[in-house]
Design a protein around this motif. Structure first.
Motif, PDB file in Angstrom:
ATOM      1  N   GLN A   1       5.035  -9.951  12.293  1.00  0.00           N
ATOM      2  CA  GLN A   1       5.684  -9.804  10.995  1.00  0.00           C
ATOM      3  C   GLN A   1       7.021  -9.093  11.136  1.00  0.00           C
ATOM      4  O   GLN A   1       7.181  -8.228  11.996  1.00  0.00           O
ATOM      5  N   GLN A   3       9.798  -7.127   8.638  1.00  0.00           N
ATOM      6  CA  GLN A   3      10.111  -6.587   7.318  1.00  0.00           C
ATOM      7  C   GLN A   3      11.625  -6.498   7.157  1.00  0.00           C
ATOM      8  O   GLN A   3      12.321  -6.068   8.085  1.00  0.00           O
ATOM      9  N   THR A  24      16.020  -4.498   9.380  1.00  0.00           N
ATOM     10  CA  THR A  24      14.762  -5.138   9.731  1.00  0.00           C
ATOM     11  C   THR A  24      13.907  -4.227  10.592  1.00  0.00           C
ATOM     12  O   THR A  24      14.401  -3.316  11.255  1.00  0.00           O
ATOM     13  N   GLY A  26       9.789  -4.384  12.773  1.00  0.00           N
ATOM     14  CA  GLY A  26       8.543  -5.073  13.045  1.00  0.00           C
ATOM     15  C   GLY A  26       8.539  -5.937  14.289  1.00  0.00           C
ATOM     16  O   GLY A  26       7.533  -6.041  14.955  1.00  0.00           O
ATOM     17  N   ARG A  27       9.604  -6.626  14.554  1.00  0.00           N
ATOM     18  CA  ARG A  27       9.685  -7.480  15.735  1.00  0.00           C
ATOM     19  C   ARG A  27      11.067  -7.323  16.364  1.00  0.00           C
ATOM     20  O   ARG A  27      11.950  -6.728  15.779  1.00  0.00           O
ATOM     21  N   ASP A 111      11.566 -17.793   8.053  1.00  0.00           N
ATOM     22  CA  ASP A 111      10.189 -17.316   8.156  1.00  0.00           C
ATOM     23  C   ASP A 111       9.930 -16.052   7.339  1.00  0.00           C
ATOM     24  O   ASP A 111       8.809 -15.841   6.865  1.00  0.00           O
ATOM     25  N   TYR A 112      10.923 -15.198   7.228  1.00  0.00           N
ATOM     26  CA  TYR A 112      10.732 -13.901   6.584  1.00  0.00           C
ATOM     27  C   TYR A 112      11.873 -13.632   5.606  1.00  0.00           C
ATOM     28  O   TYR A 112      13.030 -13.988   5.887  1.00  0.00           O
TER      29      TYR A 112
END
Length: 123
Positions: A1, A3, A24, A26-27, A111-112
């Motif tokens: 995920q 954010q 951002t 999370g990844r 995707d996000y």
């Protein structure tokens, strides 16, 4: 995920400037191309700008070309949208979005998404 949190929106007079930020978490940020989109009341979400994972490629909607600049700071996991010479028709809720690998202008291919930041340009 991943954010995403947008900031920097506000009320500005026509001809003014704003700088939007999208932070951002999370990844790995560099795995994602990033885009900015906007949506005005009663209208569909539209592409504004996109940037490749390295920042070497940038893409703009014709309506903002020459006025807006997208950039990213991979050390800060942040993408920016510098908006100059704002017009009333730029009024919208602005979203940032992340997509694995390759940037695109199509919202459904991201995707996000963040929740958006409101930009209002008065005439």
């Amino acid at each position: 995920q991943v954010q995403l949190v947008e900031s920097g929106g506000g009320l500005v007079q026509a001809g003014g400037s704003l700088r939007l930020s999208c932070t951002t978490s999370g990844r790995t940020f560099t795995n994602y191309a990033m885009g900015w989109f906007r949506q005005a009341p009663g209208k569909e979400r539209e592409f504004v700008a996109a940037i490749s994972r390295t920042g070497g490629g940038t893409y703009y909607a014709d309506s903002v070309k020459g006025r807006f600049t997208i950039s990213r700071d991979n050390a800060k996991n942040t993408v920016y949208l510098q908006m100059n010479r704002l017009k009333p028709e730029d009024t919208a809720l602005y979203f940032c979005a992340a997509r694995s690998l390759v940037s695109t202008t199509k919202p459904h291919e991201y995707d996000y998404w963040g929740r958006g930041t409101q930009v209002t340009v008065s005439s």
